[in-house]
Scaffold this motif. Structure first.
Motif, PDB file in Angstrom:
ATOM      1  N   GLN A 179       0.833  -1.208   0.000  1.00 22.94           N
ATOM      2  CA  GLN A 179       0.000   0.000   0.000  1.00 22.94           C
ATOM      3  C   GLN A 179       0.864   1.253   0.000  1.00 22.94           C
ATOM      4  N   CYS A 180       1.947   1.241   0.773  1.00 24.14           N
ATOM      5  CA  CYS A 180       2.852   2.393   0.797  1.00 24.14           C
ATOM      6  C   CYS A 180       3.518   2.600  -0.550  1.00 24.14           C
ATOM      7  N   VAL A 181       3.972   1.525  -1.162  1.00 26.05           N
ATOM      8  CA  VAL A 181       4.619   1.648  -2.462  1.00 26.05           C
ATOM      9  C   VAL A 181       3.635   2.209  -3.493  1.00 26.05           C
ATOM     10  N   LYS A 222      -6.154  -3.403   1.873  1.00 20.52           N
ATOM     11  CA  LYS A 222      -6.932  -2.181   1.713  1.00 20.52           C
ATOM     12  C   LYS A 222      -5.977  -1.000   1.585  1.00 20.52           C
ATOM     13  N   PRO A 223      -6.412   0.096   0.966  1.00 19.21           N
ATOM     14  CA  PRO A 223      -5.531   1.265   0.823  1.00 19.21           C
ATOM     15  C   PRO A 223      -5.155   1.866   2.170  1.00 19.21           C
ATOM     16  N   LEU A 224      -4.138   2.707   2.155  1.00 18.55           N
ATOM     17  CA  LEU A 224      -3.732   3.412   3.364  1.00 18.55           C
ATOM     18  C   LEU A 224      -4.826   4.371   3.826  1.00 18.55           C
ATOM     19  N   ASN A 225      -4.883   4.594   5.139  1.00 15.46           N
ATOM     20  CA  ASN A 225      -5.780   5.628   5.646  1.00 15.46           C
ATOM     21  C   ASN A 225      -5.087   6.993   5.553  1.00 15.46           C
ATOM     22  N   LYS A 226      -5.797   8.049   5.915  1.00 13.80           N
ATOM     23  CA  LYS A 226      -5.262   9.402   5.750  1.00 13.80           C
ATOM     24  C   LYS A 226      -4.014   9.643   6.586  1.00 13.80           C
ATOM     25  N   ASP A 227      -3.998   9.133   7.803  1.00 16.92           N
ATOM     26  CA  ASP A 227      -2.831   9.337   8.670  1.00 16.92           C
ATOM     27  C   ASP A 227      -1.593   8.643   8.108  1.00 16.92           C
ATOM     28  N   ASP A 228      -1.762   7.426   7.622  1.00 12.84           N
ATOM     29  CA  ASP A 228      -0.637   6.699   7.025  1.00 12.84           C
ATOM     30  C   ASP A 228      -0.124   7.420   5.783  1.00 12.84           C
ATOM     31  N   LYS A 229      -1.040   7.916   4.970  1.00 13.80           N
ATOM     32  CA  LYS A 229      -0.628   8.663   3.775  1.00 13.80           C
ATOM     33  C   LYS A 229       0.165   9.903   4.156  1.00 13.80           C
ATOM     34  N   ARG A 230      -0.325  10.625   5.148  1.00 11.19           N
ATOM     35  CA  ARG A 230       0.340  11.857   5.569  1.00 11.19           C
ATOM     36  C   ARG A 230       1.752  11.573   6.078  1.00 11.19           C
ATOM     37  N   GLN A 231       1.907  10.513   6.865  1.00 12.78           N
ATOM     38  CA  GLN A 231       3.227  10.157   7.376  1.00 12.78           C
ATOM     39  C   GLN A 231       4.183   9.813   6.236  1.00 12.78           C
ATOM     40  N   LEU A 232       3.711   8.993   5.286  1.00  8.29           N
ATOM     41  CA  LEU A 232       4.551   8.606   4.160  1.00  8.29           C
ATOM     42  C   LEU A 232       4.944   9.816   3.324  1.00  8.29           C
ATOM     43  N   GLU A 233       3.996  10.690   3.078  1.00 13.72           N
ATOM     44  CA  GLU A 233       4.264  11.873   2.256  1.00 13.72           C
ATOM     45  C   GLU A 233       5.333  12.757   2.882  1.00 13.72           C
ATOM     46  N   GLN A 234       5.275  12.925   4.200  1.00 11.75           N
ATOM     47  CA  GLN A 234       6.270  13.743   4.886  1.00 11.75           C
ATOM     48  C   GLN A 234       7.658  13.113   4.781  1.00 11.75           C
ATOM     49  N   VAL A 235       7.741  11.805   4.988  1.00 15.23           N
ATOM     50  CA  VAL A 235       9.024  11.112   4.917  1.00 15.23           C
ATOM     51  C   VAL A 235       9.619  11.224   3.517  1.00 15.23           C
ATOM     52  N   ILE A 236       8.798  11.055   2.488  1.00 13.26           N
ATOM     53  CA  ILE A 236       9.292  11.131   1.112  1.00 13.26           C
ATOM     54  C   ILE A 236       9.771  12.541   0.782  1.00 13.26           C
ATOM     55  N   ARG A 237       9.044  13.545   1.220  1.00 14.11           N
ATOM     56  CA  ARG A 237       9.458  14.926   0.945  1.00 14.11           C
ATOM     57  C   ARG A 237      10.830  15.225   1.549  1.00 14.11           C
ATOM     58  N   VAL A 238      11.028  14.833   2.801  1.00 12.97           N
ATOM     59  CA  VAL A 238      12.311  15.080   3.457  1.00 12.97           C
ATOM     60  C   VAL A 238      13.421  14.297   2.759  1.00 12.97           C
ATOM     61  N   LEU A 239      13.152  13.028   2.423  1.00 12.03           N
ATOM     62  CA  LEU A 239      14.148  12.194   1.748  1.00 12.03           C
ATOM     63  C   LEU A 239      14.593  12.825   0.432  1.00 12.03           C
ATOM     64  N   LYS A 240      13.646  13.223  -0.391  1.00 18.35           N
ATOM     65  CA  LYS A 240      13.986  13.778  -1.704  1.00 18.35           C
ATOM     66  C   LYS A 240      14.808  15.060  -1.566  1.00 18.35           C
ATOM     67  N   THR A 241      14.434  15.917  -0.634  1.00 15.66           N
ATOM     68  CA  THR A 241      15.164  17.166  -0.432  1.00 15.66           C
ATOM     69  C   THR A 241      16.580  16.898   0.056  1.00 15.66           C
ATOM     70  N   THR A 242      16.705  15.989   1.019  1.00 12.02           N
ATOM     71  CA  THR A 242      18.018  15.686   1.592  1.00 12.02           C
ATOM     72  C   THR A 242      18.955  15.077   0.562  1.00 12.02           C
ATOM     73  N   ILE A 243      18.470  14.124  -0.204  1.00 15.96           N
ATOM     74  CA  ILE A 243      19.334  13.466  -1.191  1.00 15.96           C
ATOM     75  C   ILE A 243      19.676  14.427  -2.332  1.00 15.96           C
ATOM     76  N   ALA A 244      18.746  15.275  -2.709  1.00 16.57           N
ATOM     77  CA  ALA A 244      19.045  16.276  -3.741  1.00 16.57           C
ATOM     78  C   ALA A 244      20.179  17.192  -3.276  1.00 16.57           C
ATOM     79  N   ASP A 245      20.152  17.577  -2.008  1.00 17.49           N
ATOM     80  CA  ASP A 245      21.227  18.432  -1.465  1.00 17.49           C
ATOM     81  C   ASP A 245      22.560  17.694  -1.475  1.00 17.49           C
TER      82      ASP A 245
END
Length: 301
Positions: free
Chosen positions: A252-254, A273-296
């Protein structure tokens, strides 16, 4: 066959009714190849093969192979509970022009090492294709131990093993005692250790939605040998790996990650079943930080 680089076990996009979204799959394949992954795997567990019939799995493999059109190799998953189904998948992989097959231990049966080896060798005879073994005792209940490796390693087709046990001693064993079987990382949070011990490929579900970042770690460690930078990239990836592995929500996360990348993934097939809203929000935050950090990190390099 030499396995080098990032191999993506491709998701299966679904429509709301659970049918295949082949246009969505075409877009995913194009995105992955365009982002520089080195190979595709059709019919892995990330593709929800456990919800699919043999015919459905071969339909997806044919489509993926045709869409890749020789630009990258396509490995076809041939693992199944029944040897007869694995043989049908292997023969189908051969007939559609698959470049290799991925073979796991049959789940639930808990075969002995001899029985497990004979299962692989029967599949090998049916396909006569390069084989990447898949050792994941956490899902199958058995380990591909030394007796098994000694038996299957006699076949020239057994080229590699995706090692997903999580036991670092297995990495040492494979690197030291079975150098003729290429070691492929199948445990994402140990990618750095695998590369340090000579692995030159990584089968990683997260590359479905972060292909550039996974390619960056591979190139940094396995190509350039720059483990100082590699540790920084790996450190940035660790929070994502923890999220993916928690609570049985891996697929579901992938799939939500793929949706975040602007592609269609759709819901998983039941029983998931799909992720709930809280799970989606957590994943989205982690991905945003990861992408920014690795880009730097990449800009500094």
């Amino acid at each position: 066959m030499k396995f080098k680089g990032i191999y993506t076990p491709v998701i299966t996009p679904h429509r709301a009714d659970g049918s295949f979204d082949l246009d969505g799959l075409a877009d995913v394949v194009e995105h992955l190849i365009g982002a520089g992954v080195h190979g595709l795997i059709s019919g892995g567990s990330t593709g929800e093969n456990y919800t699919q019939t043999v015919d459905e799995r071969l339909e997806l493999a044919r489509f993926t192979k045709a869409r890749a059109n020789g630009r990258v190799p396509v490995i076809v998953g041939a693992g199944a509970m029944r040897t007869a189904d694995s043989i049908a998948l292997a023969e189908g992989a051969r007939d559609l022009g698959g470049d290799a097959i991925l073979v796991a231990s049959p789940p639930y049966a808990v075969p002995t090492e001899r029985e497990n080896a004979l299962n692989v060798l029967a599949i090998d005879r049916a396909a006569n294709l390069p084989i990447m073994l898949y050792n994941y005792p956490g899902r199958t209940g058995v380990n591909m131990g030394e007796e098994f490796l000694d038996r299957v390693g006699r076949s020239r087709n057994v080229c590699a093993i995706k090692e997903s046990s999580g036991d670092i001693n297995r990495v040492h064993l494979l690197a030291r005692d079975y150098p003729h079987i290429q070691m492929s990382c199948g445990m994402d949070d140990q990618a750095l250790e695998f590369f340090a011990w000579g692995a030159r490929s990584w089968v990683c579900a997260g590359s479905n939605f972060l292909p550039e970042e996974h390619v960056a770690l591979y190139e940094t460690c396995a190509v350039k040998g720059d483990f100082a930078t590699g540790r920084r990239i790996m450190s940035a990836m660790m929070p994502l790996m923890r999220v993916l592995e928690q609570g049985g929500k891996f697929v579901q996360c992938v799939k939500h990650g793929v949706e975040m990348a602007g592609l269609r993934a759709g819901p998983p097939r039941p029983p998931l079943k799909p992720l709930n809203k809280d799970d989606k929000r957590q994943l989205e935050q982690v991905i945003r930080v990861l992408k920014t950090t690795i880009a730097d990190i990449r800009r500094e390099d």
